[in-house]
Design a protein around this motif. Structure first.
Motif, mmCIF file in Angstrom:
data_model
loop_
_atom_site.group_PDB
_atom_site.id
_atom_site.type_symbol
_atom_site.label_atom_id
_atom_site.label_comp_id
_atom_site.label_asym_id
_atom_site.label_seq_id
_atom_site.Cartn_x
_atom_site.Cartn_y
_atom_site.Cartn_z
ATOM 1 N N LEU A 1 21.343 27.898 -13.407
ATOM 2 C CA LEU A 1 19.939 27.999 -12.853
ATOM 3 C C LEU A 1 19.852 29.827 -13.809
ATOM 4 O O LEU A 1 21.200 30.704 -13.977
ATOM 5 N N THR A 2 19.121 30.009 -14.642
ATOM 6 C CA THR A 2 19.233 30.874 -15.794
ATOM 7 C C THR A 2 18.110 32.092 -15.416
ATOM 8 O O THR A 2 16.953 31.215 -15.480
ATOM 9 N N ALA A 3 17.975 33.175 -14.718
ATOM 10 C CA ALA A 3 16.648 34.140 -14.378
ATOM 11 C C ALA A 3 16.534 34.884 -15.356
ATOM 12 O O ALA A 3 17.888 35.468 -16.109
ATOM 13 N N ARG A 4 15.956 35.626 -15.216
ATOM 14 C CA ARG A 4 15.452 37.244 -16.580
ATOM 15 C C ARG A 4 14.129 37.408 -15.684
ATOM 16 O O ARG A 4 13.339 37.678 -14.607
ATOM 17 N N ILE A 5 13.932 38.825 -15.707
ATOM 18 C CA ILE A 5 12.225 39.925 -15.477
ATOM 19 C C ILE A 5 11.445 40.067 -16.804
ATOM 20 O O ILE A 5 12.462 40.289 -18.111
ATOM 21 N N GLU A 6 10.541 39.486 -16.200
ATOM 22 C CA GLU A 6 9.077 39.802 -16.989
ATOM 23 C C GLU A 6 8.370 40.637 -17.161
ATOM 24 O O GLU A 6 8.607 41.206 -15.958
ATOM 25 N N SER A 7 8.105 41.775 -17.573
ATOM 26 C CA SER A 7 6.888 42.329 -17.733
ATOM 27 C C SER A 7 5.747 42.483 -18.499
ATOM 28 O O SER A 7 6.019 41.655 -19.614
ATOM 29 N N ASP B 1 1.518 44.234 -19.099
ATOM 30 C CA ASP B 1 0.822 45.480 -18.669
ATOM 31 C C ASP B 1 -0.451 44.501 -17.608
ATOM 32 O O ASP B 1 -1.429 45.471 -17.601
ATOM 33 N N ALA B 2 -0.993 43.475 -17.556
ATOM 34 C CA ALA B 2 -1.625 42.942 -16.313
ATOM 35 C C ALA B 2 -0.619 41.891 -15.653
ATOM 36 O O ALA B 2 0.273 41.276 -15.291
ATOM 37 N N ALA B 3 -1.200 41.810 -14.049
ATOM 38 C CA ALA B 3 -0.665 40.954 -13.153
ATOM 39 C C ALA B 3 -1.017 39.500 -13.329
ATOM 40 O O ALA B 3 -0.076 38.677 -12.740
ATOM 41 N N GLY B 4 -1.869 39.023 -13.983
ATOM 42 C CA GLY B 4 -2.265 37.365 -15.094
ATOM 43 C C GLY B 4 -1.048 37.191 -15.734
ATOM 44 O O GLY B 4 -0.995 36.160 -15.745
ATOM 45 N N PHE B 5 -0.172 38.382 -16.058
ATOM 46 C CA PHE B 5 1.253 37.592 -16.878
ATOM 47 C C PHE B 5 1.044 36.805 -17.998
ATOM 48 O O PHE B 5 1.024 36.190 -18.091
ATOM 49 N N THR B 6 -0.365 37.430 -18.881
ATOM 50 C CA THR B 6 -0.776 36.552 -20.171
ATOM 51 C C THR B 6 -0.085 36.545 -21.306
ATOM 52 O O THR B 6 -0.008 35.837 -22.545
ATOM 53 N N SER B 7 0.720 37.717 -21.750
ATOM 54 C CA SER B 7 1.962 37.711 -22.776
ATOM 55 C C SER B 7 2.659 38.930 -21.682
ATOM 56 O O SER B 7 3.275 40.081 -22.642
ATOM 57 N N PRO B 8 4.203 37.747 -21.486
ATOM 58 C CA PRO B 8 5.260 38.449 -21.426
ATOM 59 C C PRO B 8 6.215 38.464 -21.646
ATOM 60 O O PRO B 8 5.988 38.291 -22.930
ATOM 61 N N THR B 9 7.130 39.886 -21.470
ATOM 62 C CA THR B 9 7.874 40.315 -22.656
ATOM 63 C C THR B 9 9.157 40.190 -21.400
ATOM 64 O O THR B 9 8.905 40.573 -19.867
ATOM 65 N N THR B 10 9.909 39.592 -22.462
ATOM 66 C CA THR B 10 11.780 39.270 -21.445
ATOM 67 C C THR B 10 12.272 40.400 -21.628
ATOM 68 O O THR B 10 12.251 40.797 -22.791
ATOM 69 N N ARG B 11 12.811 41.580 -20.345
ATOM 70 C CA ARG B 11 13.388 42.601 -20.317
ATOM 71 C C ARG B 11 14.552 42.719 -20.202
ATOM 72 O O ARG B 11 15.502 43.528 -20.940
ATOM 73 N N LEU B 12 15.431 41.304 -19.045
ATOM 74 C CA LEU B 12 16.564 41.650 -18.577
ATOM 75 C C LEU B 12 16.821 40.156 -18.630
ATOM 76 O O LEU B 12 16.227 39.589 -17.999
ATOM 77 N N THR B 13 17.795 39.706 -18.886
ATOM 78 C CA THR B 13 18.181 37.943 -19.004
ATOM 79 C C THR B 13 19.403 37.860 -18.239
ATOM 80 O O THR B 13 20.236 38.750 -18.681
ATOM 81 N N PHE B 14 19.900 37.126 -17.343
ATOM 82 C CA PHE B 14 21.103 36.964 -16.515
ATOM 83 C C PHE B 14 22.101 36.080 -17.107
ATOM 84 O O PHE B 14 21.085 35.216 -17.840
ATOM 85 N N ALA B 15 23.189 35.762 -17.285
ATOM 86 C CA ALA B 15 24.345 34.732 -17.384
ATOM 87 C C ALA B 15 23.235 33.228 -16.973
ATOM 88 O O ALA B 15 22.890 33.708 -15.630
ATOM 89 N N ALA B 16 23.485 32.554 -17.178
ATOM 90 C CA ALA B 16 23.606 31.149 -16.759
ATOM 91 C C ALA B 16 24.560 31.168 -15.973
ATOM 92 O O ALA B 16 25.458 31.391 -15.099
ATOM 93 N N ALA B 17 23.978 30.725 -13.519
ATOM 94 C CA ALA B 17 24.596 30.743 -12.873
ATOM 95 C C ALA B 17 25.166 29.040 -12.412
ATOM 96 O O ALA B 17 23.738 28.792 -11.905
ATOM 97 N N PRO B 18 25.995 28.559 -12.565
ATOM 98 C CA PRO B 18 25.724 27.109 -11.969
ATOM 99 C C PRO B 18 26.370 27.160 -10.748
ATOM 100 O O PRO B 18 26.446 25.992 -9.469
#
Length: 244
Positions: free
Chosen positions: A178-184, A186-203
């Motif tokens: 599992l590799t999780a990330r946090i995206e942001s 400017d709108a709730a529809g997330f038409t152009s998301p930007t990755t802000r933080l990325t966690f290490a892959a978790a087995p």
């Protein structure tokens, strides 16, 4: 949120949900007051804020024999640091959450004959205590890649940071990851998301916590997204987000 009775408080240690083994959870946070009194203080003591600190203490019913039980998890975490998340009422998406990167400082077990076997423990903060929200609930299994519900946390001013804690509670399958990330966006529809933080892959089960670099972010919507790989993989995990 109005007045309420504590009935469903949730406690997530790095890779364990301790809610079902807990009957008391307390949070405390303080700023050290430093004496700045001088001859121009008008005859009154003058103080300014110094170092901040936070503490999470919990207690409940002792259990052992599985990595997800309080004794096994406490021994594994004792002396180490990781994410800890507390939710006063529940851990649904959008629920109020307090979290920090903390040191598992102590662990106590035992009582008098005839008493229900108890445990107690304390976590000392290494990072600020963050007031945020749950971005992914603990009771929803994920078997494929996906995205979570957008949260309107507001823009991040310069000098403040985005914080995120990931608690992987269970994993199943052959070579699951599992590799999780946090995206942001400017709108709730997330038409152009930007990755802000990325966690290490978790087995497998475990915890991670990340924070931004203090750069201003004008986007006000944030969500967790994840990539799942492996043969018949399945993950249960919780994520908390906040700005401080």
């Amino acid at each position: 949120m109005g007045k309420f009775t504590l009935l469903d408080t949730r406690l997530f240690a790095p890779g364990t949900d301790l809610s079902g083994a807990s009957n008391k959870i307390e949070l405390s946070s303080e700023i050290e007051d430093k004496d700045a009194t001088n001859y121009r203080s008008g005859g009154w003591k003058e103080v300014i804020g110094g170092l901040g600190s936070a503490e999470i203490s919990g207690e409940g019913q002792w259990e052992a024999g599985d990595p997800g039980m309080v004794d096994d998890a406490s021994w594994a975490d004792l002396g180490g640091t990781g994410p800890y998340t507390v939710c006063p009422t529940d851990a649904v998406v959008g629920a109020l959450a307090y979290f920090t990167n903390g040191l598992r400082a102590n662990y106590t077990i035992g009582d008098a004959v005839g008493e229900l076997a108890p445990w107690s423990g304390t976590v000392k903060s290494n990072w600020p205590l963050v007031r945020g929200q749950i971005a992914h609930p603990p009771g929803l299994a994920r078997t494929t890649t996906g995205t979570g519900t957008p949260l309107n946390l507001g823009a991040i001013p310069a000098g403040r940071r985005l914080y995120a804690a990931l608690h992987v509670l269970s994993a199943a399958g052959t070579t699951p990851s599992l590799t999780a990330r946090i995206e942001s966006d400017d709108a709730a529809g997330f038409t152009s998301p930007t990755t802000r933080l990325t966690f290490a892959a978790a087995p497998g089960p475990g915890g991670q916590i990340l924070r931004g670099d203090g750069t201003a972010v004008t986007d006000s919507y944030f969500r967790v997204a994840w990539t799942v790989t492996g043969t018949t993989p399945s993950f249960m995990f919780a994520v908390s987000l906040g700005i401080r």
